[in-house]
Design an enzyme around this catalytic site. Structure first.
Site, short mmCIF file in Angstrom:
data_model
loop_
_atom_site.label_atom_id
_atom_site.label_comp_id
_atom_site.label_asym_id
_atom_site.label_seq_id
_atom_site.Cartn_x
_atom_site.Cartn_y
_atom_site.Cartn_z
N LYS A 228 56.50 70.57 -30.56
CA LYS A 228 56.64 69.15 -30.89
C LYS A 228 56.40 68.94 -32.39
O LYS A 228 55.34 69.24 -32.91
CB LYS A 228 55.65 68.33 -30.08
CG LYS A 228 55.59 66.84 -30.45
CD LYS A 228 54.46 66.14 -29.70
CE LYS A 228 54.22 64.74 -30.23
NZ LYS A 228 53.05 64.08 -29.60
N ASP A 233 53.28 59.54 -36.09
CA ASP A 233 53.53 58.73 -34.90
C ASP A 233 52.82 57.40 -35.03
O ASP A 233 51.60 57.31 -34.89
CB ASP A 233 53.04 59.47 -33.65
CG ASP A 233 53.30 58.68 -32.38
OD1 ASP A 233 54.17 57.79 -32.42
OD2 ASP A 233 52.64 58.97 -31.37
N LYS A 240 50.37 51.83 -32.14
CA LYS A 240 49.00 52.29 -32.02
C LYS A 240 48.07 51.38 -32.81
O LYS A 240 48.46 50.85 -33.86
CB LYS A 240 48.85 53.71 -32.58
CG LYS A 240 49.54 54.81 -31.81
CD LYS A 240 49.33 56.14 -32.52
CE LYS A 240 50.06 57.28 -31.84
NZ LYS A 240 49.45 57.63 -30.55
N ASP A 310 55.18 55.06 -27.20
CA ASP A 310 54.15 55.97 -27.72
C ASP A 310 54.09 57.27 -26.92
O ASP A 310 53.28 58.13 -27.24
CB ASP A 310 52.80 55.26 -27.71
CG ASP A 310 51.77 55.96 -28.59
OD1 ASP A 310 52.19 56.75 -29.46
OD2 ASP A 310 50.57 55.73 -28.40
N GLU A 312 56.42 59.50 -26.99
CA GLU A 312 57.65 59.98 -27.61
C GLU A 312 57.73 61.49 -27.67
O GLU A 312 58.82 62.07 -27.70
CB GLU A 312 57.78 59.40 -29.02
CG GLU A 312 57.04 60.12 -30.13
CD GLU A 312 55.53 60.22 -29.94
OE1 GLU A 312 54.94 61.22 -30.38
OE2 GLU A 312 54.94 59.29 -29.34
N ARG A 314 57.09 63.83 -25.48
CA ARG A 314 57.75 64.43 -24.32
C ARG A 314 59.26 64.19 -24.36
O ARG A 314 60.03 64.97 -23.79
CB ARG A 314 57.14 63.90 -23.02
CG ARG A 314 57.37 62.43 -22.76
CD ARG A 314 56.41 61.87 -21.73
NE ARG A 314 55.04 61.81 -22.24
CZ ARG A 314 54.00 61.36 -21.53
NH1 ARG A 314 54.18 60.97 -20.29
NH2 ARG A 314 52.80 61.33 -22.07
#
Length: 460
Positions: A228, A233, A240, A310, A312, A314
């Site tokens: 990943k 993020d 977040k 959030d 994201e 996966r």
């Protein structure tokens, strides 16, 4: 990171004597009167982690005493010698006796020498170690150098480590070992059927991409690593809170660690055909950001409803895993900094891993213990698979309810793996919150050493 191992003669190196509370009386008795008096004046009691530098008559260092746990202690930190590089003045040292595990002690010494010095001068001194007899210094240096790569990548802030810079890092590793490195960038992701990678990264001004590294003899067993690479993020539109964003430069820790593992494999010339896939994106907020309840196709053909922007990591891994699976590798491994649920369950130092292959699970657990690179198996619990159901799509990326978040993430990814001989998923943290021996605070190389041992045994 230059090697800390010194080829000088051990006779000229400063001895480090490992002392336990049980062994201290006998060791103290063997010291010179002056050294014994000095130790007593400093109230030295061989507490684990305690360090005492004994002076020689000429003012130089005669030897170093370093406390470790007793043999029968409830817990022995096999990386305890990793604290020494931060305690000792510049010089060349040797182990005068063995810590609990001499190989892991020497490795910890090397790992503990790491400092992140990109933006300011490192405060580390030039501390070097003569390798103990019987220890493969080249292998330990290989592990330490790869760990430094992972740590450097994770520690670098996102303004200097976006998708393009992560691609450059992968190319640098590839060039060093004669591997091929290519990438699919921006809207080309849509043209080549990576819709989930594109959806997550499209709101950023920094183009998303899928990075691929290939190395080795194509006739050898196929091993594919997927990491990943979310370079920052924000959480997307499911934003977040600021406190949760503070560590999000490390959200590409899966990519950093598969690159570290790939470097170990290529450096050791293992007999396997290696493929590395890194979906590299920034999950940003803009007018074209993907939204909760959007539905996207995936490379595998499954449609995905967005339960939470959030979740994201996966999504980008799903498209990369689907690509990897098409090649039917003998072993498919993915790593990512995926869920807070894994940290709640097991904390920052003990990443969970998932696999249906019982022999692989046993080997991973054994190698993790042998390398002091801890991992813990968690279940791909089939009854929870229905939690991923969507009323409008094949699958939802983030089921409501809040339970078993790491397990449901693994079950989501499992939907995209069908043809690989074996599949292993790791939900790592890639960060050491506070310094420990051999593990400075900051970006961390997690699981890579354990997996390298596994691959070495299978394909060495």
């Amino acid at each position: 990171m230059p090697s800390i191992f010194e080829t000088a003669s051990a006779s000229s190196a400063i001895p480090i004597t490992f002392v336990t509370k049980a062994s201290w009386p006998a060791i103290k008795e063997g010291l010179s009167t002056e050294a014994r008096n000095f130790a007593e004046a400093n109230v030295y009691g061989a507490k684990p982690g305690s360090c005492l530098i004994l002076p020689a008559a000429d003012g130089r260092i005669a030897q170093v005493l370093f406390g470790i746990e007793d043999d029968d202690a409830k817990h022995r930190d096999l990386f305890r010698p990793g604290a020494l590089p931060g305690l000792l003045p510049a010089g060349t040292y040797r182990f005068a006796n063995a810590p609990h595990d001499i190989r892991l002690g020497a490795l910890a010494f090397a790992l503990g020498s790491y400092r992140f010095g990109r933006y300011r001068k490192s405060d580390s001194s030039d501390v070097r170690l003569v390798p103990p007899d019987g220890v493969d210094a080249a292998e330990l240096n290989r592990l330490a150098e790869a760990a430094a790569l992972a740590r450097d990548l994770v520690n670098t802030p996102s303004n200097d480590m976006g998708p393009e810079e992560l691609e450059a890092a992968a190319k640098q590793v590839a060039d060093r070992f004669g591997a091929r490195c290519t990438s699919i960038v921006g809207d080309d992701l849509l043209q080549q059927n990576f819709p989930l990678v594109h959806a997550v990264g499209r709101a950023s001004t920094r183009a998303p991409r899928l990075i691929e590294l290939v190395w080795g003899d194509a006739s050898h067993p196929k091993v594919t690593l997927v990491g990943k690479g979310v370079c920052f993020d924000t959480g997307g539109l499911d934003l977040k809170p600021s406190s949760s964003m503070l560590l999000m430069k490390k959200d590409m820790g899966g990519a950093a660690n598969v690159l570290a593992l790939a470097q170990m494999v290529m450096d050791a010339k293992l007999k396997l055909h290696l493929r590395v896939l890194i979906p590299a994106v920034e999950n940003a907020v803009a007018g074209n950001a993907f939204r909760p309840m959007d539905v996207f196709p995936s490379r595998k053909g499954l449609t995905v409803e967005i339960g939470n922007t959030d979740a994201e990591g996966r999504l980008v891994l799903a498209d990369a895993l689907a690509l990897a699976d098409e090649d039917k590798p003998d072993l498919l491994i993915d790593m990512g900094t995926l869920t807070g649920a894994a940290r709640v369950a097991l904390g920052p130092d003990l990443p969970p891993f998932y696999t249906q292959d019982e022999a692989l699970a046993a080997d991973v657990a054994r190698c993790a213990a042998a390398e002091n690179d801890p991992l813990w198996r968690m279940p791909l619990w089939a009854p929870y698979d229905s939690w991923l159901d969507s009323k409008v799509a094949t699958i939802n990326n983030a089921p409501s309810g809040g339970f078993a978040g790491s397990i449901t993430c693994a079950l989501f990814l499992q939907r995209f793996v069908e043809h690989a001989g074996s599949w292993l998923h790791l939900d790592i943290f890639a960060w050491t919150p506070s310094s420990k021996p051999g593990r400075p605070e900051g970006g961390e190389c997690q699981a890579a050493r354990a997996l390298y041992k596994l691959l070495s045994e299978r394909y060495g």
